[in-house]
Design a protein around this motif. Structure first.
Motif, PDB file in Angstrom:
ATOM      1  N   ASP A   1       0.813  -1.222   0.000  1.00 36.59           N
ATOM      2  CA  ASP A   1       0.000   0.000   0.000  1.00 36.59           C
ATOM      3  C   ASP A   1       0.846   1.271   0.000  1.00 36.59           C
ATOM      4  O   ASP A   1       0.352   2.347  -0.342  1.00 36.59           O
ATOM      5  CB  ASP A   1      -0.927   0.008   1.227  1.00 36.59           C
ATOM      6  N   GLU A   2       2.125   1.167   0.411  1.00 37.01           N
ATOM      7  CA  GLU A   2       3.021   2.319   0.401  1.00 37.01           C
ATOM      8  C   GLU A   2       3.757   2.466  -0.928  1.00 37.01           C
ATOM      9  O   GLU A   2       4.579   3.372  -1.088  1.00 37.01           O
ATOM     10  CB  GLU A   2       4.041   2.196   1.529  1.00 37.01           C
ATOM     11  N   GLY A   3       3.487   1.552  -1.864  1.00 38.70           N
ATOM     12  CA  GLY A   3       4.158   1.599  -3.154  1.00 38.70           C
ATOM     13  C   GLY A   3       5.510   0.924  -3.168  1.00 38.70           C
ATOM     14  O   GLY A   3       6.252   1.050  -4.149  1.00 38.70           O
ATOM     15  N   LEU A   4       5.855   0.181  -2.099  1.00 43.69           N
ATOM     16  CA  LEU A   4       7.131  -0.524  -2.052  1.00 43.69           C
ATOM     17  C   LEU A   4       7.016  -1.861  -2.757  1.00 43.69           C
ATOM     18  O   LEU A   4       6.014  -2.570  -2.630  1.00 43.69           O
ATOM     19  CB  LEU A   4       7.562  -0.757  -0.599  1.00 43.69           C
ATOM     20  N   VAL A   5       8.068  -2.218  -3.499  1.00 48.78           N
ATOM     21  CA  VAL A   5       8.116  -3.478  -4.242  1.00 48.78           C
ATOM     22  C   VAL A   5       8.804  -4.542  -3.381  1.00 48.78           C
ATOM     23  O   VAL A   5       9.857  -4.288  -2.788  1.00 48.78           O
ATOM     24  CB  VAL A   5       8.866  -3.307  -5.571  1.00 48.78           C
ATOM     25  N   TRP A   6       8.182  -5.727  -3.338  1.00 47.06           N
ATOM     26  CA  TRP A   6       8.749  -6.876  -2.625  1.00 47.06           C
ATOM     27  C   TRP A   6       8.854  -8.013  -3.628  1.00 47.06           C
ATOM     28  O   TRP A   6       7.861  -8.402  -4.243  1.00 47.06           O
ATOM     29  CB  TRP A   6       7.864  -7.289  -1.453  1.00 47.06           C
ATOM     30  N   VAL A   7      10.058  -8.531  -3.819  1.00 42.69           N
ATOM     31  CA  VAL A   7      10.299  -9.590  -4.807  1.00 42.69           C
ATOM     32  C   VAL A   7      10.453 -10.922  -4.086  1.00 42.69           C
ATOM     33  O   VAL A   7      11.245 -11.049  -3.149  1.00 42.69           O
ATOM     34  CB  VAL A   7      11.561  -9.290  -5.638  1.00 42.69           C
ATOM     35  N   GLU A   8       9.701 -11.916  -4.534  1.00 48.02           N
ATOM     36  CA  GLU A   8       9.674 -13.214  -3.854  1.00 48.02           C
ATOM     37  C   GLU A   8      10.362 -14.327  -4.632  1.00 48.02           C
ATOM     38  O   GLU A   8      10.515 -15.427  -4.116  1.00 48.02           O
ATOM     39  CB  GLU A   8       8.224 -13.605  -3.554  1.00 48.02           C
ATOM     40  N   GLY A   9      10.770 -14.054  -5.857  1.00 46.85           N
ATOM     41  CA  GLY A   9      11.473 -15.080  -6.626  1.00 46.85           C
ATOM     42  C   GLY A   9      11.039 -15.092  -8.071  1.00 46.85           C
ATOM     43  O   GLY A   9      10.267 -14.248  -8.524  1.00 46.85           O
ATOM     44  N   ARG A  10      11.553 -16.062  -8.815  1.00 44.58           N
ATOM     45  CA  ARG A  10      11.229 -16.202 -10.222  1.00 44.58           C
ATOM     46  C   ARG A  10       9.929 -16.967 -10.401  1.00 44.58           C
ATOM     47  O   ARG A  10       9.671 -17.962  -9.716  1.00 44.58           O
ATOM     48  CB  ARG A  10      12.352 -16.949 -10.950  1.00 44.58           C
TER      49      ARG A  10
ATOM     50  N   ASN B   1       1.616 -23.957  -3.046  1.00 44.02           N
ATOM     51  CA  ASN B   1       2.623 -23.159  -3.744  1.00 44.02           C
ATOM     52  C   ASN B   1       3.741 -22.794  -2.781  1.00 44.02           C
ATOM     53  O   ASN B   1       3.488 -22.203  -1.722  1.00 44.02           O
ATOM     54  CB  ASN B   1       2.007 -21.877  -4.312  1.00 44.02           C
ATOM     55  N   VAL B   2       4.976 -23.144  -3.145  1.00 47.96           N
ATOM     56  CA  VAL B   2       6.134 -22.872  -2.298  1.00 47.96           C
ATOM     57  C   VAL B   2       7.078 -21.945  -3.044  1.00 47.96           C
ATOM     58  O   VAL B   2       7.474 -22.241  -4.175  1.00 47.96           O
ATOM     59  CB  VAL B   2       6.862 -24.177  -1.913  1.00 47.96           C
ATOM     60  N   SER B   3       7.431 -20.830  -2.424  1.00 44.98           N
ATOM     61  CA  SER B   3       8.373 -19.884  -3.016  1.00 44.98           C
ATOM     62  C   SER B   3       9.792 -20.309  -2.657  1.00 44.98           C
ATOM     63  O   SER B   3      10.163 -20.297  -1.477  1.00 44.98           O
ATOM     64  CB  SER B   3       8.120 -18.470  -2.486  1.00 44.98           C
ATOM     65  N   PRO B   4      10.620 -20.694  -3.631  1.00 45.23           N
ATOM     66  CA  PRO B   4      11.993 -21.095  -3.318  1.00 45.23           C
ATOM     67  C   PRO B   4      12.770 -20.025  -2.566  1.00 45.23           C
ATOM     68  O   PRO B   4      13.535 -20.333  -1.661  1.00 45.23           O
ATOM     69  CB  PRO B   4      12.601 -21.366  -4.699  1.00 45.23           C
ATOM     70  N   SER B   5      12.586 -18.745  -2.950  1.00 43.80           N
ATOM     71  CA  SER B   5      13.375 -17.686  -2.312  1.00 43.80           C
ATOM     72  C   SER B   5      13.064 -17.567  -0.829  1.00 43.80           C
ATOM     73  O   SER B   5      13.948 -17.272  -0.015  1.00 43.80           O
ATOM     74  CB  SER B   5      13.138 -16.346  -3.013  1.00 43.80           C
ATOM     75  N   GLN B   6      11.802 -17.795  -0.439  1.00 44.00           N
ATOM     76  CA  GLN B   6      11.451 -17.717   0.978  1.00 44.00           C
ATOM     77  C   GLN B   6      12.105 -18.844   1.768  1.00 44.00           C
ATOM     78  O   GLN B   6      12.592 -18.637   2.881  1.00 44.00           O
ATOM     79  CB  GLN B   6       9.932 -17.750   1.144  1.00 44.00           C
ATOM     80  N   VAL B   7      12.140 -20.046   1.184  1.00 44.49           N
ATOM     81  CA  VAL B   7      12.808 -21.165   1.847  1.00 44.49           C
ATOM     82  C   VAL B   7      14.313 -20.922   1.914  1.00 44.49           C
ATOM     83  O   VAL B   7      14.963 -21.215   2.923  1.00 44.49           O
ATOM     84  CB  VAL B   7      12.493 -22.493   1.127  1.00 44.49           C
ATOM     85  N   GLU B   8      14.873 -20.375   0.839  1.00 46.08           N
ATOM     86  CA  GLU B   8      16.309 -20.059   0.830  1.00 46.08           C
ATOM     87  C   GLU B   8      16.664 -19.080   1.950  1.00 46.08           C
ATOM     88  O   GLU B   8      17.685 -19.231   2.625  1.00 46.08           O
ATOM     89  CB  GLU B   8      16.692 -19.477  -0.531  1.00 46.08           C
TER      90      GLU B   8
END
Length: 476
Positions: free
Chosen positions: A359-368, A379-386
Motif C-alpha cells: 500500500d506504500e508503493g514498495l516493491v517486494w520480490v519473492e522469486g522467479r 505453492n512454495v516460493s523457493p526464495s522464501q525457503v532459501e
C-alpha cells in the motif's frame, strides 16, 4: 545507433570535457584521467572504428577487464555510431565464441587491440542486427544463470533515463567516487559508468573483484559509492572485522540476486550503508531501489519504483514493469534476428519475477515465476525457503527448487553451500522444521562446499537436480 540520433551519454561526456575538462573521470592503481583526456581517447577510438569502414549500427564486441582503454572503447564505439557490446572478460573460449555469435559483431576489441571479425572464414562487413531499432547504443548479455544468455539491446534514451532516475533516488552528485568491481559486461558494472558520466562523478577502476583491495578502499575512504552482488558483500563482510567504515561511504548498492536479510542486517550492524535494489538487463539496470535508510527500516523491500517507472502485479502475482528504461530488442540465439522486447498492448513488460507492491508503493520480490514449486497443491516460493536456510550459522548460500515426485507432484529440494564442519543435512532439516510448515520444508537436502556461479556472481541453477542425484548418498 541510428544515424543522426545522438547518444545521451556521449553528449554528457562531451559536455563534461568542454566545461570541466580537468575534473577526474577515472582513477586506477597507477594513475588518474580527467574528463578532457577521456574524451580525447574516446575520439581516437571512434576514429579507428570509422577508418575500418564498418557500417553505422554494426556491433563492436569489447572483451577486456575494466581499464581506461576499455572505457574509451565502450564510449568510442558508440561515438562512431556503432553498438557497443561489452562481454565479460572472464568468459571461457566456448562462452566467448557463443557470445560473439549472439551479438554478431563486425569488430572485436580485446587486450590485443581492435580486429575485424570473421565467422566460418567469411568476414563480416557490417552486422545490421540492431540497426533497425533506432537509438540502440549498447547490447549487453543477460547472466545466463538458468538458461543460455540473451543479448539485450538498450537505447541511449533508456540508459539515460535509468542513470538520471537512479541519480535522483540516491542523491548522486559530481563529488561522488564510485568503486567499479563488477565486469563492464554486466549491467550492474556498465551502469556505474553511465551514472558517473551523467553526474560528472569519478570512477575507481579495479581489473577484477578482490575482496581485500575493495574492503581496504572502503575503510580508507577512497570511494563514496559501491555496487556489488550479494556474494561480494559477503566477502567484504568477512574482511571488515570489528572496524567501521568512514562516514564518507554513502552507499553500497546490492543487486544482481536476492540478498539474504541476515546478510543485510550484518552489514547494517557494522555501519555499511547498504541500499537494496531490484532490476535486470532488460530494464537498463534498476526498476526499484531503496536508499540505505529506507532499506534498513523495511528489511527485504526493493524500494519504490524509480521515477518514471511503474510496477504492478498481474492476477498470478507476477511483476510487470513499464517505463522509459525498457530495452528496445532481444537477440535470443545466434543466427536469429533480434526481435522487439515483448510487451503487452499497454506497454507492460513481464519481468519473470513474482512478488507484490504494498500500500506504500514498495516493491517486494519473492522469486522467479518459473521457479515456483507446486507440492501437493501448496505453492512454495523457493526464495522464501532459501532465506530461512541462510539464517543458519555456517551457511553461505542455498538454492531451493522442486523435483518430480509421484505422490506429491513435486517436493522441495535444497542444495546448501556451507562449512561442512558446522552444517549437515540433518541440521538444515531441523532448522527448517522449526521455522516453517512441514509442506514448505525441503525433503531432499545436500550440503556442498561451494555452489557454481556465473561470472556475475549468480548461482548456476541449471544442473542442480543432477548434482543432487550424484550427491544423494550424502544427502536426505
Amino acid at each position: 545507433m541510428a544515424p543522426g540520433v545522438p547518444d545521451a551519454a556521449e553528449c554528457a561526456l562531451a559536455s563534461r570535457a568542454s566545461h570541466d575538462p580537468g575534473s577526474v573521470a577515472l582513477s586506477w592503481d597507477r594513475g588518474r584521467m580527467s574528463y578532457g583526456e577521456m574524451n580525447r581517447r574516446v575520439e581516437e577510438f571512434a576514429s579507428r572504428v570509422r577508418a575500418m569502414g564498418v557500417a553505422r549500427g554494426a556491433a563492436v564486441a569489447i572483451s577486456a577487464p575494466p581499464s581506461p582503454r576499455t572505457v574509451a572503447a565502450l564510449f568510442g564505439a558508440r561515438r562512431a555510431g556503432c553498438v557497443a557490446a561489452p562481454l565479460h572478460e572472464g568468459l571461457a573460449p566456448e562462452e566467448l565464441e557463443y557470445a560473439r555469435r549472439l551479438v554478431n559483431p563486425s569488430l572485436h576489441y580485446d587486450n590485443y587491440g581492435l580486429h575485424s571479425v570473421a565467422f566460418d572464414g567469411v568476414a563480416r562487413g557490417g552486422s545490421r542486427d540492431f540497426a533497425s531499432f533506432p537509438d540502440v547504443a549498447v547490447a549487453i548479455l543477460t547472466s545466463g544463470s538458468s538458461a543460455a544468455p540473451k543479448a539485450v539491446a538498450l537505447t541511449g534514451r533508456s540508459l539515460a533515463a535509468s542513470a538520471n532516475a537512479v541519480a535522483s533516488r540516491l542523491g548522486l552528485s559530481s563529488g561522488d567516487r564510485w568503486g567499479l568491481c563488477l565486469s563492464l559486461g554486466h549491467i550492474g558494472g556498465f551502469s556505474v559508468l553511465e551514472r558517473a558520466v551523467a553526474t560528472g562523478a569519478s570512477v575507481c577502476l579495479w581489473p577484477s573483484f578482490d575482496a581485500g583491495v575493495v574492503t581496504q578502499a572502503l575503510m580508507q575512504g577512497e570511494v563514496t559509492h559501491l555496487s556489488v552482488v550479494p556474494v561480494m558483500l559477503r566477502r567484504i563482510m568477512e574482511r571488515i572485522g570489528t572496524g567501521r567504515p568512514p562516514t564518507t561511504l554513502r552507499c553500497v548498492l546490492v543487486g544482481g540476486a536476492g540478498a539474504p536479510t541476515s546478510l543485510l542486517e550484518e552489514a547494517w550492524e557494522v555501519g555499511l550503508p547498504v541500499a537494496t535494489t531490484w532490476g535486470m538487463t532488460e530494464t537498463a539496470s534498476q526498476v526499484a531501489s531503496a536508499p540505505p535508510a529506507l532499506a534498513r527500516s523495511r528489511p527485504g523491500t526493493a524500494g519504490p519504483p524509480l521515477a518514471g517507472t511503474e510496477v504492478r502485479c498481474d492476477s498470478a502475482g507476477r511483476l510487470l514493469a513499464r517505463g522509459p528504461t525498457l530495452a528496445a530488442a532481444l537477440a535470443r540465439r545466434p543466427g536469429v534476428a533480434a526481435e522487439p522486447l515483448p510487451l503487452d498492448r499497454e506497454g507492460w513488460f513481464a519481468t519473470g519475477d513474482v512478488g507484490r507492491v504494498d500500500d506504500e508503493g514498495l516493491v517486494w520480490v519473492e522469486g522467479r515465476a518459473d521457479d515456483m514449486i507446486l507440492s501437493g497443491g501448496l505453492n512454495v516460493s523457493p526464495s522464501q525457503v532459501e532465506c530461512v536456510i541462510q539464517e543458519l550459522d555456517g551457511v553461505s548460500d542455498a538454492v531451493v527448487f522442486g523435483v518430480p515426485d509421484e505422490e506429491w507432484g513435486q517436493v522441495v529440494a535444497a542444495v546448501v553451500e556451507a562449512d561442512s564442519h558446522l552444517v549437515d543435512a540433518d541440521g538444515v532439516d531441523r532448522h527448517c522444521r522449526r521455522r516453517m510448515a512441514r509442506g514448505r520444508c525441503p525433503t531432499r537436502i545436500v550440503v556442498v562446499d561451494e555452489l557454481e556461479r556465473t561470472q556475475t556472481g549468480k548461482v548456476v541453477r541449471a544442473g542442480l537436480e543432477e548434482r543432487m542425484a550424484v550427491a544423494a548418498g550424502g544427502g536426505r
